[in-house]
Design an enzyme around this catalytic site. Sequence first.
Site, PDB file in Angstrom:
ATOM      1  N   ARG A  18       1.029  -1.262   0.111  1.00  8.25           N
ATOM      2  CA  ARG A  18       0.462   0.117   0.316  1.00  8.25           C
ATOM      3  C   ARG A  18       0.805   1.462  -0.255  1.00  8.25           C
ATOM      4  O   ARG A  18       1.325   2.103  -1.355  1.00  8.25           O
ATOM      5  CB  ARG A  18      -0.767   0.174   1.188  1.00  8.25           C
ATOM      6  CG  ARG A  18      -1.772   0.953   0.934  1.00  8.25           C
ATOM      7  CD  ARG A  18      -2.007   2.461   1.639  1.00  8.25           C
ATOM      8  NE  ARG A  18      -1.898   2.519   3.071  1.00  8.25           N
ATOM      9  CZ  ARG A  18      -0.804   3.558   3.112  1.00  8.25           C
ATOM     10  NH1 ARG A  18      -0.663   4.912   1.869  1.00  8.25           N
ATOM     11  NH2 ARG A  18      -0.085   3.581   4.731  1.00  8.25           N
ATOM     12  N   ASP A  19       1.556   1.960   1.340  1.00  2.00           N
ATOM     13  CA  ASP A  19       2.650   2.572   1.299  1.00  2.00           C
ATOM     14  C   ASP A  19       3.347   2.882   0.554  1.00  2.00           C
ATOM     15  O   ASP A  19       3.655   4.239  -0.151  1.00  2.00           O
ATOM     16  CB  ASP A  19       2.853   2.957   2.835  1.00  2.00           C
ATOM     17  CG  ASP A  19       3.566   4.406   2.926  1.00  2.00           C
ATOM     18  OD1 ASP A  19       2.461   5.379   1.912  1.00  2.00           O
ATOM     19  OD2 ASP A  19       3.436   4.962   4.401  1.00  2.00           O
ATOM     20  N   HIS A  49       4.257   3.961  12.476  1.00  2.00           N
ATOM     21  CA  HIS A  49       3.814   4.080  11.274  1.00  2.00           C
ATOM     22  C   HIS A  49       5.614   5.062  11.048  1.00  2.00           C
ATOM     23  O   HIS A  49       5.604   6.342  11.276  1.00  2.00           O
ATOM     24  CB  HIS A  49       2.594   4.338  10.991  1.00  2.00           C
ATOM     25  CG  HIS A  49       3.380   4.420   9.165  1.00  2.00           C
ATOM     26  ND1 HIS A  49       2.512   3.555   8.583  1.00  2.00           N
ATOM     27  CD2 HIS A  49       3.927   5.581   8.229  1.00  2.00           C
ATOM     28  CE1 HIS A  49       2.673   3.879   6.721  1.00  2.00           C
ATOM     29  NE2 HIS A  49       3.369   4.915   7.458  1.00  2.00           N
ATOM     30  N   HIS A  64       8.621   6.472   8.755  1.00  2.00           N
ATOM     31  CA  HIS A  64       9.157   6.299   7.129  1.00  2.00           C
ATOM     32  C   HIS A  64      10.702   6.921   7.793  1.00  2.00           C
ATOM     33  O   HIS A  64      11.141   7.834   8.671  1.00  2.00           O
ATOM     34  CB  HIS A  64       8.638   7.457   6.613  1.00  2.00           C
ATOM     35  CG  HIS A  64       7.673   7.879   5.851  1.00  2.00           C
ATOM     36  ND1 HIS A  64       7.262   7.312   3.925  1.00  2.00           N
ATOM     37  CD2 HIS A  64       6.253   6.976   5.596  1.00  2.00           C
ATOM     38  CE1 HIS A  64       6.348   7.284   4.468  1.00  2.00           C
ATOM     39  NE2 HIS A  64       5.704   6.462   5.392  1.00  2.00           N
ATOM     40  N   CYS A  89       8.690   9.817  -0.537  1.00  2.00           N
ATOM     41  CA  CYS A  89       7.752  10.533   0.229  1.00  2.00           C
ATOM     42  C   CYS A  89       7.644  11.933  -0.339  1.00  2.00           C
ATOM     43  O   CYS A  89       8.346  13.022  -1.050  1.00  2.00           O
ATOM     44  CB  CYS A  89       9.299  11.187   1.451  1.00  2.00           C
ATOM     45  SG  CYS A  89       8.572  12.884   2.254  1.00  2.00           S
ATOM     46  N   ASN A 103       9.231   3.997   3.363  1.00  2.00           N
ATOM     47  CA  ASN A 103       9.171   3.765   4.867  1.00  2.00           C
ATOM     48  C   ASN A 103      10.344   2.878   5.639  1.00  2.00           C
ATOM     49  O   ASN A 103      11.678   2.889   4.556  1.00  2.00           O
ATOM     50  CB  ASN A 103       8.318   1.925   4.723  1.00  2.00           C
ATOM     51  CG  ASN A 103       6.731   3.275   4.406  1.00  2.00           C
ATOM     52  OD1 ASN A 103       5.424   3.185   5.331  1.00  2.00           O
ATOM     53  ND2 ASN A 103       5.985   2.818   3.038  1.00  2.00           N
TER      54      ASN A 103
END
Lengths: 314, 314
Positions: free
Chosen positions: B21-22, B215, B217, B248, B257
């Site tokens: 997803r991310d 979560h 990064h 990002c 991530n």
Amino acid sequence: MSAASWSYPTDRVTLREVGLRDGLQLVKRVPSTAGKIDWLQREYAAGVRCFEVGSFLPASRMPQFADVRLIIEEVSKLEGARSSALTLNERGIDDALTTQVDEIVCVVSATEEHSQANMRRSRQAAVDLVGLAVEKAAASDHRPLVNAGIAMAFGCSIAGDVDQGEVLRLAEDCLKAGADIVGVADTVGFAGPRQVLDLCNGMAALCGDRPFIVHLHDTRGLGLSNASAALDAGCRVLDASLGGLGGCPFAPGATGNIVFEDLVFLCETKGFATGIDIPALVGIRDILERELPDEELYGALARSGPPPNVNWAA
Amino acid sequence: MSAASWSYPTDRVTLREVGLRDGLQLVKRVPSTAGKIDWLQREYAAGVRCFEVGSFLPASRMPQFADVRLIIEEVSKLEGARSSALTLNERGIDDALTTQVDEIVCVVSATEEHSQANMRRSRQAAVDLVGLAVEKAAASDHRPLVNAGIAMAFGCSIAGDVDQGEVLRLAEDCLKAGADIVGVADTVGFAGPRQVLDLCNGMAALCGDRPFIVHLHDTRGLGLSNASAALDAGCRVLDASLGGLGGCPFAPGATGNIVFEDLVFLCETKGFATGIDIPALVGIRDILERELPDEELYGALARSGPPPNVNWAA
């Protein structure tokens, strides 16, 4: 107050740039002396004060350190800057003491296996060399500090696990031999933050109000996590190299020392004012790119920039 | 015991793979459905159990998630594996509830500025959507968990500093709205470990015996240091993506991530058994290299390998 506390005050964080020594240990090409001087002068202007600048070894073995005397002289011209250099035998100590170097660094392996394989001497002989360096430094004109670093302190490329009690005993032996400051090095990047916290708590108890050094490699990605743990345990002196220059002889292709500019950022986010200008530091990487085009550089801030709008000191 | 505690037991660490997803949020090329299935099946075989697999949005807006229903179905075939997916509006929630998804994820921005700019709604409206998701999930056949994630919880690309008290109030509002689990996200990689420790201590106090998610990064290199701090504060659920896939949007060229395989290693060094096979995980990167040749991958273990001879569980 000890001589080391004067150079490394325990009420703030001191970051040692070791790129000019550890960062150059494995380079494929030797940087120019002018490039090295440019590097240290610009880092000095950015706020860095401690430079490990080379090793006293025959130039035939380590041509990248052939100009170590010149670089020490350059550091001595910068108000408040301090140089250190490795001395791996008596000849190296004698040679170092003919210069204005501010600190001589002796290395003791954490394991007998690594000591014999790497230095062809016992750990006790390495501790004895620390004592000899202390004697000779005390008898010298400018009396540099003696720094004793315990290599492989968090895991050994030969012996594997390292007993933390043995590391602390070796550090204590070095202090008894008269070392002004001791350090523990994760030479091959095996450490995790829990282990760093534990050993640094032991080092803090051993050293009392004396500073101690933690030297980390980012070989397995935990370099900054380990630095954060070291700071949590009271360590106030950390080594790093600009752009993470330097590799690992035991893990080909792996990253080197922790990245200086990212370490500065870590310290600032934890509330330790370093006095170092991060964007200026990042800008100095161009010297490395020019002088060492075959070496890979690392680091997140060089890619992303520091966060905008956020007041980290708050 | 809450429904979330059953899915995310608080006595061990759960790592959520959010790469599907991310990690795909900004990709230049859409990976094949077969490639995604290969990725999740091989990660499952390596021991990973939680997969965030997409977002319920019109395929015209996010073609990389057009196959989200298929991927959810694939996860449901794997014994003990759990899927989650983003639902950003009522339509998304309704669509998600027609699938076997195990968890639907709603996002609340930490700042009003970001909420308006990014989602064109107030933070209160976003919390209300969490409540709607809870109602609809409760009325559905398979009753997925509702996960409420606070974006920009450690710093905002628009507003800058973020008040940690406000983040905790929003998290509390989400719990009051019935969310099964809440999370805090360093969406743009602004956090440092001290800040993470502080906010996670607050989250632990707020959530009591319920789990909460962090979560992170790695935009500015502190991702794993922050993960280590989150674990220290009692967080037991962390997001990451294989190879650190994902960038990002606010820092072009920056990393994404935190790296899943390096995070597993961090957890293991801290004494948290993850049940995940690191070398197997590293081997799965070849799928990403094949399917997403334009994306840069990150991670130290993929370069160095795990340390030999060292027993980290000791």
